[in-house]
Scaffold this active site. Structure first.
Site, short mmCIF file in Angstrom:
data_model
loop_
_atom_site.label_atom_id
_atom_site.label_comp_id
_atom_site.label_asym_id
_atom_site.label_seq_id
_atom_site.Cartn_x
_atom_site.Cartn_y
_atom_site.Cartn_z
N GLN A 129 26.03 40.16 37.88
CA GLN A 129 25.45 40.50 39.17
C GLN A 129 24.07 41.12 38.98
O GLN A 129 23.91 42.10 38.25
CB GLN A 129 26.31 41.48 39.98
CG GLN A 129 25.72 41.63 41.39
CD GLN A 129 26.43 42.63 42.28
OE1 GLN A 129 26.47 43.81 41.97
NE2 GLN A 129 26.98 42.15 43.39
N CYS A 157 25.13 46.18 48.42
CA CYS A 157 25.19 47.60 48.07
C CYS A 157 24.27 48.41 48.98
O CYS A 157 23.08 48.13 49.07
CB CYS A 157 24.81 47.82 46.61
SG CYS A 157 24.93 49.55 46.09
N MET A 205 31.45 46.64 40.11
CA MET A 205 31.54 48.05 40.54
C MET A 205 30.72 48.92 39.61
O MET A 205 31.01 49.00 38.41
CB MET A 205 33.01 48.49 40.57
CG MET A 205 33.83 47.81 41.66
SD MET A 205 35.59 48.26 41.64
CE MET A 205 36.21 47.16 40.35
N GLY A 262 37.07 43.40 50.30
CA GLY A 262 37.15 44.62 51.10
C GLY A 262 38.56 45.02 51.45
O GLY A 262 39.24 44.33 52.22
N ARG A 271 38.41 48.22 44.12
CA ARG A 271 38.98 49.49 43.64
C ARG A 271 40.44 49.39 43.24
O ARG A 271 40.87 50.01 42.27
CB ARG A 271 38.81 50.56 44.72
CG ARG A 271 37.39 51.09 44.85
CD ARG A 271 37.22 51.89 46.13
NE ARG A 271 37.28 51.02 47.31
CZ ARG A 271 37.46 51.43 48.54
NH1 ARG A 271 37.65 52.72 48.78
NH2 ARG A 271 37.47 50.59 49.56
N HIS A 285 31.93 40.83 51.96
CA HIS A 285 32.64 42.09 52.16
C HIS A 285 32.83 42.25 53.66
O HIS A 285 31.86 42.27 54.41
CB HIS A 285 31.82 43.25 51.59
CG HIS A 285 32.53 44.57 51.61
ND1 HIS A 285 32.36 45.52 50.64
CD2 HIS A 285 33.42 45.10 52.49
CE1 HIS A 285 33.12 46.58 50.92
NE2 HIS A 285 33.76 46.34 52.04
#
EC number: 1.3.1.-
Length: 331
Positions: free
Chosen positions: A70, A100, A19, A213, A235, A172
């Protein structure tokens, strides 16, 4: 704080998503104290930053293992160069960002827009696999813009796994809109389609696949693991890191006692002292710890005190001790 534990499960069974602006080295050190087994990912780092940047973009603490880097990029040679550097530094996995959707990422020709060029993604993965022995994985979406059919997704996986020899994908379960939506909106507006990801795993049983996700609890994670090899949480793990305290026991089958949040805070002190002595501001570390006591009496006071005091000149671990007292007083 969990002790070193042994598990029959691979680290990718449960991972924390890469993230931007969140999963930096301070965050990862903190999260590791909550779970010994969870696979951690760096923020996306571009090949340009690693090759031409002045900072050390590969820095991490040994305590973070297992940890994956990443990469963002689309030039096979540059990606191979960075993968080789990362392996030499001890990273456990290299992950290519094909998910992304931000304009900044697209302008650099990497991220979700690469999904429209499966052959290039395959070339990138193959170039990295040719020079490293650690796993090279791909994180992607279920589609982009109007290219969102199941056939399109299967063609992408076929090409990247076949010509690119990629053996592991993190999917995702949303498509990405490359224009018209912000990165935040792309995490919320396109609908989740978990059944499509489950179907993908059934149709490619020889590949290792993790789902990502909208996953908000360990119960949800365990439900996904009935269908998938791994679960990646984003998140929720950042905003409510306390959920990681039970991951080793509930997801990895460890017999260790769940991490105690107060003990985790105090286990951070040697790291914080070391970082402060090198010029790091306390707030750069504690910003990742604000959600630790979510759902526990005193959580609001903890967040407020750290938010108001950790950025001040000279702030040190006494700020954390005072914040802990506010939590204790509410218990």
């Amino acid at each position: 704080m969990p002790a070193e534990s042994h598990t029959v499960y691979p680290a990718y069974r449960f991972s924390i998503a890469p993230m931007l602006d969140w999963t930096d080295r301070h965050c990862r050190y903190f999260l590791r104290l909550l779970s010994r087994n969870t696979l951690l990912y760096t923020e996306m780092v571009t090949t340009g930053a690693i090759i031409h940047g002045k900072g050390d973009y590969l820095a991490y603490s040994e305590e973070e293992h297992p940890v994956a880097l990443q990469l963002g990029g689309s030039d096979p040679a540059a990606l191979a160069q960075c993968a080789k550097l990362a392996e030499a530094r001890g990273y456990d996995e290299i992950n290519l960002n094909v998910g992304c959707p931000s304009d900044r990422v697209q302008n650099g020709m990497f991220g979700a827009c690469l999904m429209g060029n499966a052959q290039l993604v395959a070339d990138c993965v193959k170039a990295m696999r040719d020079v490293v022995s650690i796993p090279v994985t791909v994180k992607t979406r279920i589609g982009i813009d109007d290219q969102d059919s199941y056939e399109f997704l299967c063609d992408f996986i076929n090409t990247v796994s076949g010509k690119g020899e990629c053996e592991m994908f993190i999917i995702h379960a949303r498509k990405a809109w490359l224009s018209g939506l912000s990165p935040k909106e792309n995490r919320e507006i396109p609908p989740l389609d978990y059944p499509r990801v489950y179907q993908l795993k059934r149709d490619f049983p020889h590949l290792t696949m993790s789902i990502n996700g909208g996953i908000k609890s360990l119960e949800e994670a365990k439900a996904h693991l009935q269908h998938m090899d791994g679960v990646m949480v984003g998140r929720e793990a950042y905003q409510n890191p306390g959920i990681l305290a039970a991951v080793d026991r509930e997801i990895f089958g460890s017999s260790d006692t769940d991490a105690d949040p107060v003990a985790v805070v105090r286990a951070m002190y040697p790291y914080i002292e070391r970082e402060l002595s090198q010029g790091t501001y306390l707030g750069h570390i504690t910003r990742h710890m604000l959600g630790l006591f979510q759902g526990i009496p005193g959580a609001r006071q903890w967040r407020r005190y750290l938010s108001e005091n950790a950025h001040k000149a000279g702030a040190d671990i006494n700020v954390l001790e005072h914040a802990l007292k506010l939590v204790a007083d509410k218990r």
